[in-house]
Design a protein around this motif. Structure first.
Motif, PDB file in Angstrom:
ATOM      1  N   ALA A  73       0.841  -1.201   0.000  1.00 44.09           N
ATOM      2  CA  ALA A  73       0.000   0.000   0.000  1.00 44.09           C
ATOM      3  C   ALA A  73       0.876   1.250   0.000  1.00 44.09           C
ATOM      4  N   ARG A  74       0.504   2.234  -0.805  1.00 44.76           N
ATOM      5  CA  ARG A  74       1.272   3.488  -0.840  1.00 44.76           C
ATOM      6  C   ARG A  74       1.358   4.125   0.541  1.00 44.76           C
ATOM      7  N   GLU A  75       0.285   3.997   1.300  1.00 46.18           N
ATOM      8  CA  GLU A  75       0.283   4.598   2.633  1.00 46.18           C
ATOM      9  C   GLU A  75       1.169   3.841   3.620  1.00 46.18           C
ATOM     10  N   HIS A  76       1.772   2.759   3.165  1.00 47.84           N
ATOM     11  CA  HIS A  76       2.714   2.010   3.990  1.00 47.84           C
ATOM     12  C   HIS A  76       4.167   2.360   3.653  1.00 47.84           C
ATOM     13  N   PHE A 120       6.909   5.377   4.278  1.00 49.66           N
ATOM     14  CA  PHE A 120       7.113   6.530   5.152  1.00 49.66           C
ATOM     15  C   PHE A 120       8.530   7.075   4.968  1.00 49.66           C
TER      16      PHE A 120
END
Length: 226
Positions: free
Chosen positions: A149-152, A154
């Protein structure tokens, strides 16, 4: 191996057998290899002879010995992590490892200490955008490939922020190529630490040293997942 190191390895092996993991992984020089980029660009800039052969570390050491070598090295870094990132390669074994993680239902979390811009990059390429573009091009976010996931992903501006992020994400394991990150006093307790060190130069206590991604897979993925 110390008692603490044995306990950490045991926890990692128990967690791997228990079910889904939350695997934190560094980006630069852990998932992505820049050896060719640094070598070719250093030769193109006349910093090293055309006959030079060696890893990124060898390039760094040779360039730093030159007059104003530290500045030349930082300029090379700005190029490699920005404009030159497209020529960087995935480390051998990463493809198979990430596919097995997706198939097994493990969560992969990429946590990188990376500023937005390099100090000595006149092109002012956004390094975080460049890294995301490289991941996109290599199928990191493709559900048919690695399905991360892109949101994973950082990016943190300091090492302290990176360590805080690892803790906040509740990683069960973390893989990094820098021993100073994994042995930092602020590294979150309870997270199993794996050092990727192909040269085998490091022998720190309290963490597992792996020479390759094949070794990392052997440490984290049961045989049926490999």
């Amino acid at each position: 191996m110390t008692r603490g190191a044995r306990a950490g390895v045991a926890r990692a092996e128990l967690a791997a057998r228990a079910g889904a993991l939350r695997l934190g992984i560094d980006f630069d020089n852990t998932l992505i290899a820049y050896d060719r980029v640094f070598r070719n660009e250093a030769r193109a800039r006349g910093l090293l002879p055309a006959s030079f052969r060696g890893s990124k570390r060898a390039v760094r050491d040779a360039v730093r010995r030159l007059p104003d070598g530290e500045i030349a090295w930082q300029r090379l870094q700005g190029y490699a992590y920005g404009q030159g990132i497209g020529a960087a390669a995935m480390f051998a074994g990463v493809d198979r490892f990430l596919r097995r993680c997706r198939q097994a239902g493990h969560t992969v979390l990429i946590v990188s200490h990376k500023t937005e811009y390099a100090n000595y990059d006149p092109s002012r390429v956004n390094l975080r955008a460049a890294a995301l573009g490289w991941m996109e091009a290599h199928g990191f976010f493709d559900p048919r490939k690695y399905g991360i996931a892109r949101e994973h992903v950082f990016f943190e501006g300091t090492r302290a922020d990176k360590l805080a992020r690892i803790a906040a994400l509740r990683c069960t394991h973390f893989v990094d190529d820098l021993v100073e990150v994994l042995t930092d006093r602020a590294f979150p307790a309870g997270v199993a630490r794996l050092l990727l060190d192909a040269a085998g130069d490091e022998r720190p206590t309290g963490l597992r040293v792996c020479a390759s991604w094949r070794d990392i897979a052997a440490a984290l993925l049961p045989e049926r997942e490999r």
